[in-house]
Design a protein around this motif. Structure first.
Motif, PDB file in Angstrom:
ATOM      1  N   TRP A   1      38.736  15.667 -21.832  1.00 38.59           N
ATOM      2  CA  TRP A   1      39.292  14.341 -21.561  1.00 38.59           C
ATOM      3  C   TRP A   1      38.862  13.830 -20.184  1.00 38.59           C
ATOM      4  O   TRP A   1      38.555  12.645 -20.011  1.00 38.59           O
ATOM      5  CB  TRP A   1      40.816  14.358 -21.681  1.00 38.59           C
ATOM      6  N   LYS A   2      38.832  14.717 -19.207  1.00 38.13           N
ATOM      7  CA  LYS A   2      38.366  14.296 -17.878  1.00 38.13           C
ATOM      8  C   LYS A   2      36.924  13.809 -17.953  1.00 38.13           C
ATOM      9  O   LYS A   2      36.572  12.774 -17.359  1.00 38.13           O
ATOM     10  CB  LYS A   2      38.477  15.459 -16.899  1.00 38.13           C
ATOM     11  N   GLU A   3      36.077  14.526 -18.702  1.00 39.25           N
ATOM     12  CA  GLU A   3      34.678  14.121 -18.848  1.00 39.25           C
ATOM     13  C   GLU A   3      34.565  12.774 -19.546  1.00 39.25           C
ATOM     14  O   GLU A   3      33.831  11.886 -19.093  1.00 39.25           O
ATOM     15  CB  GLU A   3      33.921  15.185 -19.641  1.00 39.25           C
TER      16      GLU A   3
ATOM     17  N   ASN B   1      46.291  19.349 -15.502  1.00 34.90           N
ATOM     18  CA  ASN B   1      45.408  20.497 -15.303  1.00 34.90           C
ATOM     19  C   ASN B   1      45.972  21.453 -14.252  1.00 34.90           C
ATOM     20  O   ASN B   1      45.958  22.677 -14.432  1.00 34.90           O
ATOM     21  CB  ASN B   1      44.020  20.004 -14.885  1.00 34.90           C
TER      22      ASN B   1
ATOM     23  N   LEU C   1      43.024   9.382 -15.465  1.00 34.25           N
ATOM     24  CA  LEU C   1      42.322  10.497 -14.833  1.00 34.25           C
ATOM     25  C   LEU C   1      43.252  11.292 -13.915  1.00 34.25           C
ATOM     26  O   LEU C   1      43.178  12.528 -13.853  1.00 34.25           O
ATOM     27  CB  LEU C   1      41.123   9.975 -14.041  1.00 34.25           C
TER      28      LEU C   1
ATOM     29  N   SER D   1      35.908   9.876 -17.401  1.00 33.54           N
ATOM     30  CA  SER D   1      35.093   9.638 -16.214  1.00 33.54           C
ATOM     31  C   SER D   1      33.780   8.941 -16.557  1.00 33.54           C
ATOM     32  O   SER D   1      33.148   8.321 -15.698  1.00 33.54           O
ATOM     33  CB  SER D   1      34.781  10.965 -15.501  1.00 33.54           C
TER      34      SER D   1
ATOM     35  N   ARG E   1      42.204   4.898 -13.773  1.00 37.07           N
ATOM     36  CA  ARG E   1      42.491   5.794 -12.641  1.00 37.07           C
ATOM     37  C   ARG E   1      43.751   6.612 -12.883  1.00 37.07           C
ATOM     38  O   ARG E   1      43.802   7.812 -12.559  1.00 37.07           O
ATOM     39  CB  ARG E   1      42.613   4.980 -11.345  1.00 37.07           C
TER      40      ARG E   1
ATOM     41  N   THR F   1      45.391  13.473 -16.004  1.00 40.52           N
ATOM     42  CA  THR F   1      44.604  14.607 -16.476  1.00 40.52           C
ATOM     43  C   THR F   1      44.554  15.697 -15.417  1.00 40.52           C
ATOM     44  O   THR F   1      44.704  16.891 -15.714  1.00 40.52           O
ATOM     45  CB  THR F   1      43.174  14.150 -16.838  1.00 40.52           C
ATOM     46  N   GLU F   2      44.347  15.287 -14.156  1.00 42.14           N
ATOM     47  CA  GLU F   2      44.321  16.258 -13.069  1.00 42.14           C
ATOM     48  C   GLU F   2      45.702  16.873 -12.835  1.00 42.14           C
ATOM     49  O   GLU F   2      45.831  18.080 -12.587  1.00 42.14           O
ATOM     50  CB  GLU F   2      43.824  15.597 -11.785  1.00 42.14           C
TER      51      GLU F   2
ATOM     52  N   LEU G   1      48.809  12.139 -21.287  1.00 39.09           N
ATOM     53  CA  LEU G   1      47.749  11.617 -20.421  1.00 39.09           C
ATOM     54  C   LEU G   1      47.729  10.099 -20.391  1.00 39.09           C
ATOM     55  O   LEU G   1      47.114   9.500 -19.492  1.00 39.09           O
ATOM     56  CB  LEU G   1      46.376  12.122 -20.886  1.00 39.09           C
TER      57      LEU G   1
ATOM     58  N   LEU H   1      41.656  19.526 -21.740  1.00 38.02           N
ATOM     59  CA  LEU H   1      41.831  18.696 -20.551  1.00 38.02           C
ATOM     60  C   LEU H   1      40.491  18.405 -19.877  1.00 38.02           C
ATOM     61  O   LEU H   1      40.241  17.273 -19.425  1.00 38.02           O
ATOM     62  CB  LEU H   1      42.768  19.393 -19.559  1.00 38.02           C
ATOM     63  N   ALA H   2      39.620  19.406 -19.829  1.00 33.35           N
ATOM     64  CA  ALA H   2      38.299  19.211 -19.223  1.00 33.35           C
ATOM     65  C   ALA H   2      37.488  18.178 -20.005  1.00 33.35           C
ATOM     66  O   ALA H   2      36.772  17.354 -19.411  1.00 33.35           O
ATOM     67  CB  ALA H   2      37.556  20.535 -19.154  1.00 33.35           C
TER      68      ALA H   2
END
Length: 314
Positions: A273-275, A254, A247, A278, A244, A250-251, A153, A270-271
C-alpha cells in the motif's frame, strides 16, 4: 457488583454554549464510574474557567495544564488521552464538548465490546441540528458497515466521541505516542484506529446510536453531509491532503505492527500500500483501483475513492 471505571478524555475549545449539558450526560452515566479529564486548547469564552470551577466542586473531574505546541483538535485529544490514569480492568473513552450522551452509552458499549472479545468499540451516531425556529432535525449517521482488511488506512470507524477502549488498547495507544508521537496527524479518531488495527487489535462497531451528535456552525468535524461538505472533501483530495494522510496512516500502522510482532503477510500488505500510494503514475493509480475492495467499508466509497485516484483527482 463493582461498576466499571471509565476514564473519559474531553478536548475543549470555546465550548461554553454546550459544555455544561454534555458534561452532565457524561458524569451521570448509568452503570459505570466516570473519571473526566478535560484538556482545553486556549479558550477565550470562559470554557476553561468553567471547567476549573467544576473540578474544584467535583473530585471526578480534572483539568489538565495547557499543553505546549500549536492549537489543534487532534493534538488536544491525544494529549488528554495520554494523561488518563487507566488501570488494568478499566476503560478509556473520548468525548466531544458539544454532544449529548445517552444515559447508558458507556455501559452498553462496554458490554458490546466485551461480548465480542474486542479491544475497542465505536458506534453509529444520531446527528441533530437545532433550527432557528427551535425545530430539531435528526439524521442517523451509519458507520457500522462490515470492516474490510485495510479500511484503517483510509477512514475512521465513526465519530471519535463514540470510542471506548479497553485497558490493553489504551496502553498500546499511549506507548505509541510515547515513542513516536503524532506529528502530522490531522484526525485523532482515524489515527487511533490505524494504531490499533495495525497492532492487530480487534475493533467492533455498534449499530446503535449512543450519541446525539450536535451539528452547528463551529463544528471542527461534523456529519459530512450536504453540498458544502462534498466541496470541502473534493478540495482536500485535490490538494493532496488525503494522499498524505493515507501514507501517514500506512506508516503509523506499520510502526504499530512491527512493535506488536505482526506476521510477514500483514507487513508485506502495508509495504504494498505504501508503494501504490506513493506512486502517482498510472501504474500506482491502477494498483489502487485493483485493490479498491480493501479500502473502505461502503462499496460506493471504495469505487468513488479509487476512481477519483485514477482520474488524478488525488
Amino acid at each position: 457488583m463493582t461498576r466499571p471505571i471509565v476514564h473519559v478524555a474531553m478536548a475543549t475549545y470555546n465550548g461554553q454554549p454546550w459544555i455544561g449539558r454534555q458534561v452532565a450526560t457524561v458524569l451521570d452515566q448509568d452503570g459505570v464510574e466516570v473519571r473526566l479529564v478535560i484538556s482545553d486548547d486556549g479558550s477565550t469564552d470562559g470554557t476553561q474557567d468553567w471547567a476549573r470551577g467544576l473540578a474544584e466542586r467535583d473530585s471526578r473531574v480534572v483539568v489538565l495544564p495547557e499543553r505546549d505546541g500549536e492549537a489543534g483538535v487532534a493534538a488536544n485529544f491525544l494529549y488528554a488521552l495520554a494523561h488518563l490514569d487507566v488501570r488494568p480492568g478499566e476503560y478509556a473513552a473520548f468525548s466531544d464538548q458539544d454532544d449529548l450522551w445517552q444515559p447508558r452509552k458507556l455501559i452498553e458499549q462496554i458490554h458490546f465490546m466485551d461480548e465480542a472479545g474486542a479491544h475497542a468499540v465505536s458506534s453509529n451516531v444520531m446527528a441533530f441540528t437545532v433550527e432557528s425556529d427551535g425545530e430539531v432535525k435528526r439524521t442517523l449517521i451509519r458507520k457500522d458497515q462490515p470492516q474490510v482488511e485495510w479500511d484503517f488506512l483510509f477512514e475512521a470507524p465513526g465519530a471519535g466521541s463514540t470510542y471506548v477502549f479497553g485497558y490493553e488498547a489504551w496502553k498500546t495507544l499511549v506507548d505509541y505516542l510515547d515513542v513516536w508521537g503524532a506529528e502530522g496527524v490531522a484526525v485523532h479518531d482515524w489515527f487511533v484506529y490505524a494504531v490499533l488495527r495495525g497492532a492487530g487489535m480487534s475493533w467492533v462497531i455498534d449499530p446503535r446510536p449512543h450519541v446525539a451528535y450536535r451539528q452547528h456552525e463551529r463544528n471542527v468535524a461534523g456529519a459530512h453531509k450536504g453540498l458544502q461538505a462534498t466541496v470541502n472533501r473534493w478540495q482536500l483530495l485535490r490538494s493532496g491532503h488525503y494522499r498524505r494522510q493515507f501514507l501517514l496512516m500506512t506508516e503509523v500502522a506499520n510502526r504499530a505492527a512491527h512493535a506488536a510482532g505482526r506476521d510477514d503477510r500483514f507487513l508485506r500488505g502495508l509495504a504494498e500500500w505504501k508503494e501504490w500510494l506513493s506512486d502517482t503514475s498510472w501504474r500506482g493509480r491502477v494498483a489502487v483501483l485493483c485493490h479498491a475492495r480493501g479500502m473502505r467499508r461502503r462499496p460506493i466509497e471504495q469505487v468513488k475513492l479509487a476512481v477519483s485516484g485514477l482520474l488524478r483527482v488525488w
